[in-house]
Design an enzyme around this catalytic site. Structure first.
Site, mmCIF file in Angstrom:
data_model
loop_
_atom_site.group_PDB
_atom_site.id
_atom_site.type_symbol
_atom_site.label_atom_id
_atom_site.label_comp_id
_atom_site.label_asym_id
_atom_site.label_seq_id
_atom_site.Cartn_x
_atom_site.Cartn_y
_atom_site.Cartn_z
ATOM 1 N N ASP A 480 34.162 -25.341 18.682
ATOM 2 C CA ASP A 480 34.234 -26.446 19.382
ATOM 3 C C ASP A 480 32.863 -27.089 18.755
ATOM 4 O O ASP A 480 32.057 -26.710 18.135
ATOM 5 C CB ASP A 480 33.635 -26.094 20.654
ATOM 6 C CG ASP A 480 34.420 -27.262 21.702
ATOM 7 O OD1 ASP A 480 34.509 -28.348 21.298
ATOM 8 O OD2 ASP A 480 34.635 -26.938 22.942
ATOM 9 N N ASP A 550 41.107 -33.133 24.838
ATOM 10 C CA ASP A 550 40.703 -32.550 26.215
ATOM 11 C C ASP A 550 41.694 -33.157 27.246
ATOM 12 O O ASP A 550 41.468 -32.633 28.469
ATOM 13 C CB ASP A 550 39.321 -32.878 26.559
ATOM 14 C CG ASP A 550 38.305 -31.930 25.913
ATOM 15 O OD1 ASP A 550 38.823 -30.829 25.205
ATOM 16 O OD2 ASP A 550 37.075 -32.018 25.925
HETATM 17 C C1 DGJ Z 1 35.508 -28.776 25.178
HETATM 18 C C2 DGJ Z 1 36.927 -28.398 24.859
HETATM 19 O O1 DGJ Z 1 37.860 -29.274 24.065
HETATM 20 C C3 DGJ Z 1 37.527 -27.636 26.011
HETATM 21 O O2 DGJ Z 1 38.752 -27.176 25.661
HETATM 22 C C4 DGJ Z 1 36.777 -26.748 26.498
HETATM 23 O O3 DGJ Z 1 36.561 -25.713 25.385
HETATM 24 C C5 DGJ Z 1 35.126 -27.004 26.758
HETATM 25 N N1 DGJ Z 1 34.892 -27.882 25.520
HETATM 26 C C6 DGJ Z 1 34.300 -25.889 26.972
HETATM 27 O O4 DGJ Z 1 32.790 -26.298 27.113
#
Ligand code: DGJ
Length: 745
Positions: A480, A550
């Site tokens: 991430d 997201d």
């Molecule tokens: C952002 C990601 O896109 C989410 O799916 C998740 O992993 C969160 N971060 C966790 O902090």
């Protein structure tokens, strides 16, 4: 595929299956001839731009007995500044005398089989039978710079990959590179619409078009990441081109940092299209004898409209950009605990989720954020990649073993390029974050960004991630990146190299990723940046899939996924079914629709399965079963967009979308339609599948199975499906979406 040099006409012909790209030498100048439908040969007699209209445009030389040559009116292959071409240059360099300008002349060329890697950068790859590469050597007779313009043409793809290497041949003096594009093409007209993929966090990659007009139109990122807001891509669509017809040119950059894609229309109605590293906050000190290599630009020409262009990118990126053991394998169905538990989990909760997931047929358990340091929320611990003992007292190995015992693979979330001020790592190395001198660096999501231009930082992350992979037997990593870098400066570089940091950041990241994928070839890496903030070809070279957004709301996902699919293959696009009401926007949608929409890519779930009813669990079991039947077609088939949000040309979501995947042998196909809202007494919708064999017969199955618009057991010809279509009505009974499976009988 072939590259030919006609020494009589001084012309290079680069041939793809259906196009010819022409480069022309004129008194040592390297000019662009055009990119056309495949030609038997090219004289240039009918379209050669006139040399005779340099009104107000400087003429560097008058050739004896010949007409004037003004760079301002010629189609250039790699335009420079300072010599009378006032359109946007492809390179700007300031030499030791302080002058910004250069002029390049042809020196030599080589034509070779295959394709060499780009030093330190992600790029497409090919063996000797799959591609040919032309390298043109150019030199400035009055300056220290030499250019290598590289062009690769492909067997079976209407694509040309380009990059440029700039060498400083001076023995003692440095040159400051201010801008260098990866590709530049001068079109003789501007009858184009420019398509871009624009949006925001949780609203990524909407298809937006505009008519070109005189002046500059550009999309760019200045966020030190490819970004949610703009994607490193643009397409020029001939004004009458459609989804399935007409000429379209795609420009995609294999890069994850600041980029620019631009089209400039000049005084005579010609159009200069370029893509490359954004000159914003960039300069590169090229020492004597050093070479700078640009990222790769992948250019695609289609005569089958935008859809044809997308299918070329998909296949090229699937087979010649993505790598590793997972490249050609169907991807496992995921259960991710993020939207199920967020930070609030323990081993018992995780195993309870895993038990239900395994009983539903899911194949990969992903433990998301919150397993390390002392992380109970997003205010701490990034950088401390060791287990959070209070939360998981038995350690990660216990979780990993427990998941493996349940018959599933096990994966973990990391955010390796970040550092929390509240972390052991920060306390030990406060200078490891990006920061400018004494100025306190800006926080984003309570965190700072590690300085990836530093080798000690890269080494630390490699070691930290490697030991967790090895100790816990990881099968998967979600990588991430949750904020845009600011204070893009490095404590380890001198003043005259600070504007190199945004590019050096990515050279450091790519070095790290190269080491990790080489060390752990069996691990499936998934890129993520708050969803789709780095959904770009650079990351795809190391990680064959990306968390698309997201935003897991099915309706929002229609536009996001259709837009993403303009360039990126379904195998790269990670999509999950989440809870209803949706956690990001509160909308309620049927389980059936959430499933159908998520089945457009690599599939999974991220919700608390143990809070669902028995009926919902039964629904999920049949979705998992259905996806297992179709996933090879979805992930590796050809995409046809049947209804797109393009016509609305707005950042808001489309009212409905329809898409289709066809297996490469054309025996199977999956057609999906999803509506944003139910309508009373709605109009008919005529869906015309594409890409089938007209004479073959296809059996039609429908999901949901109750009350299908086409009776169960129907079997018709591909021709009837493609030319007469499927007539359906937007009905509440369908739960907002329909999915058809067509199988050749
Ligand atoms: C952002 C990601 O896109 C989410 O799916 C998740 O992993 C969160 N971060 C966790 O902090």
């Amino acid at each position: 595929m072939s590259i030919r040099f006609d020494s009589g006409k001084h012309v290079f012909l680069l041939e793809t299956p259906s196009s010819t790209y022409v480069i022309r030498l004129y008194e040592g100048h390297v000019l662009h001839g055009g990119w056309f439908h495949r030609l038997p040969d090219w004289s240039g007699a009918c379209v050669t731009p006139s040399c005779e209209r340099p009104s107000f445009s400087p003429v560097p030389e008058e050739f004896e007995g010949k007409t004037y040559f003004s760079p301002d009116v010629m189609q250039q292959e790699f335009p420079v500044t300072g010599r009378g071409d006032f359109r946007v240059p492809a390179i700007e360099a300031v030499d030791a005398s302080g002058v910004n300008g250069a002029e390049f002349r042809y020196v030599s060329h080589t034509i070779g089989k295959g394709k060499k890697p780009l030093p330190g950068l992600p790029a497409t790859y090919a063996d000797e039978n799959e591609a040919e590469t032309l390298e043109l050597e150019l030199a400035d007779p009055c300056g220290p710079l030499r250019l290598t313009l590289s062009y690769t043409v492909w067997e079976g793809f209407d694509a040309i990959c380009r990059h440029v290497r700039v060498k400083n041949t001076s023995e003692s003096e440095s040159v400051s590179l201010r801008s260098v594009m990866s590709a530049s093409i001068d079109f003789p007209h501007y009858r184009f619409k420019m398509l871009q993929l624009s949006g925001a966090h949780v609203r990524e990659r909407r298809m937006i078009t505009r008519d070109l007009c005189p002046g500059m139109q550009a999309v760019e990122s200045r966020r030190c990441m490819s970004s949610h807001q703009q994607n490193p891509f643009m397409a020029l669509l001939e004004t009458n081109a459609t989804e399935s017809t007409g000429e379209v040119f795609g420009f995609s950059l294999v890069y994850s940092g600041n980029f620019i894609a631009r089209s400039e229309v000049d005084q005579f109605g010609t159009c200069r299209a370029q893509i490359g590293i954004n000159p914003y906050n960039f300069s590169w000190k090229l020492e004597a004898g050093q070479e700078f290599c640009t990222p790769e630009a992948v250019l695609v020409r289609s005569e089958q409209g935008l859809g044809g262009m997308s299918r070329t990118y998909h296949e090229l990126y699937r087979r010649h950009l993505c790598r590793g053991a997972w490249r050609d394998k169907v991807r496992p169905i995921v259960i991710n605990n993020w939207e199920a538990t967020y930070f609030d989990f323990n081993a018992k909760k995780l195993f309870a989720l895993a038990d239900t997931a395994a009983s539903c047929g899911m194949e990969l358990f992903v433990l998301d954020d919150g397993w390390f340091g002392h992380r109970n929320d997003d205010r701490s611990s990034l950088g401390d990649w060791f287990i959070f003992k209070d939360k998981l007292p038995e350690g990660l190995k216990q979780i990993s073993d427990g998941i493996h015992e349940r018959g599933m693979k096990f994966g973990l979330w990391f955010e390796p390029e970040m550092i929390s001020p509240d972390s052991e790592l920060f306390r030990a190395h406060p200078d490891w974050c990006l920061h400018a001198g004494e100025r306190k660096p800006a926080l984003g999501r309570h965190q700072l960004v590690l300085d990836m231009s530093r080798k000690d930082v890269v080494d630390y992350i490699e070691q930290a991630v490697s030991s967790i992979i090895t100790e816990s037997g990881l099968d998967y990593i979600k990588w991430d990146f949750n904020r845009c870098p600011s204070d893009v400066a490095s404590a380890s570089l001198p003043a005259d190299r600070q504007m190199e940091v945004s590019h050096r950041f990515y050279l450091g990241l790519y070095d790290l990723l190269e080491r990790l994928v080489a060390k752990f070839p069996q691990v499936l890496f998934e890129s993520c940046s708050g969803g789709g903030g780095r959904f770009d070809p650079g990351m795809l070279h190391y990680m064959p899939q990306t968390w698309t957004s997201d935003n897991t709301d099915a309706l929002s996902r229609i536009s996001i996924q259709l837009g993403t699919g303009v360039v990126y293959p379904a195998s790269a696009m990670s999509c999950h079914v989440s809870a209803s009401p949706n956690h990001q926007i509160g909308r309620m949608t049927s389980l059936s629709m959430r499933g159908h929409v998520a089945m457009a890519g690599t599939f999974g779930y991220e919700l608390d399965l143990n809070r669902l009813s028995a009926e919902e669990i039964a629904g999920i079991k049949s979705q998992v079963e259905l996806y297992k039947q179709i996933r090879d077609v979805v992930q590796f088939g050809d995409l046809y967009r049947l209804e797109t949000p393009l016509s609305s040309n707005r950042l808001e979501a489309a009212s409905y979308g329809a898409w289709q995947y066809v297996s490469r042998d054309r025996k199977r196909s999956v057609v999906t339609v999803a509506w944003s809202y139910a309508e009373a007494n709605a109009e008919y919708l005529l869906l015309k599948p594409q890409g089938l064999e007209a004479d073959a017969r296809y059996a039609i199955r429908c999901s949901p199975e109750n009350n299908p618009p086409v009776p169960a057991g129907t079997c018709v010809s591909g021709g009837e499906l493609m030319y007469c279509g499927l007539r359906i009505v937007n009905q509440a009974a369908y739960g907002g979406s329909l999915l058809f499976i067509l199988e050749k009988v």
